[in-house]
Design an enzyme around this catalytic site. Sequence first.
Site, PDB file in Angstrom:
ATOM      1  N   GLU A 180       0.810  -1.236   0.000  1.00  0.00           N
ATOM      2  CA  GLU A 180       0.000   0.000   0.000  1.00  0.00           C
ATOM      3  C   GLU A 180       0.839   1.280   0.000  1.00  0.00           C
ATOM      4  OE1 GLU A 180      -3.064  -0.178   3.046  1.00  0.00           O
ATOM      5  OE2 GLU A 180      -4.090  -1.810   2.001  1.00  0.00           O
ATOM      6  N   GLU A 299      -5.658  -8.517  -0.116  1.00  0.00           N
ATOM      7  CA  GLU A 299      -6.381  -8.157   1.114  1.00  0.00           C
ATOM      8  C   GLU A 299      -7.827  -7.927   0.741  1.00  0.00           C
ATOM      9  OE1 GLU A 299      -4.900  -5.179   3.859  1.00  0.00           O
ATOM     10  OE2 GLU A 299      -2.839  -5.666   3.289  1.00  0.00           O
TER      11      GLU A 299
HETATM   12  O1  AHR Z   1      -5.343  -5.736   7.202  1.00  0.00           O
HETATM   13  C1  AHR Z   1      -5.200  -4.559   7.946  1.00  0.00           C
HETATM   14  C2  AHR Z   1      -4.462  -3.461   7.206  1.00  0.00           C
HETATM   15  O2  AHR Z   1      -5.255  -3.035   6.123  1.00  0.00           O
HETATM   16  C3  AHR Z   1      -3.144  -3.822   6.575  1.00  0.00           C
HETATM   17  O3  AHR Z   1      -2.068  -3.688   7.441  1.00  0.00           O
HETATM   18  C4  AHR Z   1      -3.021  -2.818   5.454  1.00  0.00           C
HETATM   19  O4  AHR Z   1      -2.264  -3.306   4.379  1.00  0.00           O
HETATM   20  C5  AHR Z   1      -4.449  -2.485   5.098  1.00  0.00           C
HETATM   21  O5  AHR Z   1      -4.669  -1.133   5.026  1.00  0.00           O
END
Ligand code: AHR
Length: 525
Positions: A180, A299
């Site tokens: 990110e 994610e």
């Molecule tokens: O999964 C929680 C957080 O969400 C992670 O650390 C990040 O990559 C995302 O913003």
Amino acid sequence: MSKAAEDLALAGFSLDPSFVIGQVDRRLFGSFVEHMGRCVYTGIYEPEHPSADAAGFRRDVQDLTRELGVSLVRYPGGNFVSSYRWEDGVGPRAARPTRLDLAWRGIEPNDVGVNEFMGWARDVGVEPMMAVNLGTRGVQSAVDLIEYCNHPAGTYLSDLRREHGAKKPHDIKLWCLGNELDGPWQMGQKTPHEYGRLAAETAKAMRMVDPTIELVAVGSSNSSIETFGTWEAEVLEQAYEHVDYISLHDYYEESAGDLASFLASSSDMDRFIGAVVATADHVGAKVRSKKKLKLSFDEWNVWYQKRFVGQQNLEWTFARELIEDEFNVADAVVVGSLMITLLRHADRVGIACLAQLVNIIAPIRTDPGGASWRQTIFYPFAITARMARGQVLRVEPSGPRIHTDAYGDVPALDATATYDAETGEVVILAVNRATTGSLPLEVDLRAIEDRHGDLHVVDHITLNDDDVYATNTREHPDRVVPRAGQGATSDGKKVRVLLPCVSWTAIRLQPTVTNPTSGDSHARS
Ligand code: AHR
């Protein structure tokens, strides 16, 4: 099947074994372990726990991870990785430094590092997906880490690994080039140009150490961030030929009182995937590439972000309870439909990680020193991972549409199907998004019946509840469980079922096998 007054109009689709989207890649059933809150400490790792193994990992969590059917686990972050020094987590424990984790205001003792994680991954039987720090660090630390992990022996770093007890190389194939880095919350945030260059140079150097690896470039942190689209385009203009995947992250939640839109979250995921595919292919054409990039949705989940107090409001603490969202029935239905969407894009989405595995917005919850239990979202994930086999077939459903404030009119039915060409087994995964009534569904199986003979229902599982906000808690860990569905029938050529409102359903069908001596027929088991 009789149609009750409150039922919606009939929905349906036809399955044809020639209309294949892609193989069911086991990497679609990934998850994520980050050094954050209680995911690692008192999540997967708790040496004092009665179930702990010799390495300090909780056996109860290992068993649940296997039951969940997780194929791959991303590690060690997340935002955590953007200021992480991997060297802190290797070697004798007594000499490992305690550090501030800047991402989550955690105190990180470094009791678990790359070697411990790799031991855990091997024991549980999951593929590792390792992230390197491209926030505060860069090419050299990434190259050092891959040499430490993957080079057999005879160099300073590979021999150091051997000294640390890992005689054989870890042979990690899948690597994330940071996390990110488009986000202002990230340590070492970059412009797309800066990141694209860094990703390309890091990729080149890492492949010099091990040419067999696969690399994931960082895409947008979510589809609503201002730079979405231009980030992917600019990053890939620098890095297209050096990487194999571009990442996507997104989390969904119900906004006050708008259950209908929440239940249609997969339309948003669908659009997001379509836009990234289009952007990647546009750049691929521009750089005259012969390869097609794949997507890594590394994610995804439901996350009630509006309830999160924000990193800046946290005290420095070791293994605090952090975003341990308790998931309800509607959340599980949404997770089921997000998995349907990932499968429907099996031609381009090659990796997906439910974030995260334990405690942090997770399918598995634990009490320190105590019990572990399955959240509602555990079930659609586990059943999909267990049942989906072979190829994903193209499904073009017809049927009623429902109105949502966020996404306009959407089909009440969200569905996909998998087909095992060898056995003829078919699995139908279906969600009724409607809050107002049951949805009758009819699936035409004749093209499959042509090849394998009549198909009969061997499994019918449904997750729904009169209370869509019911959850599993430590006191009532089995309040919400999937149940054998009622009344799916097949005449061999068509399967008919009534999907309850706000429900997720899996139906498994197999061809009938006739015993040549007795003449009896039964489904293949
Ligand atoms: O999964 C929680 C957080 O969400 C992670 O650390 C990040 O990559 C995302 O913003």
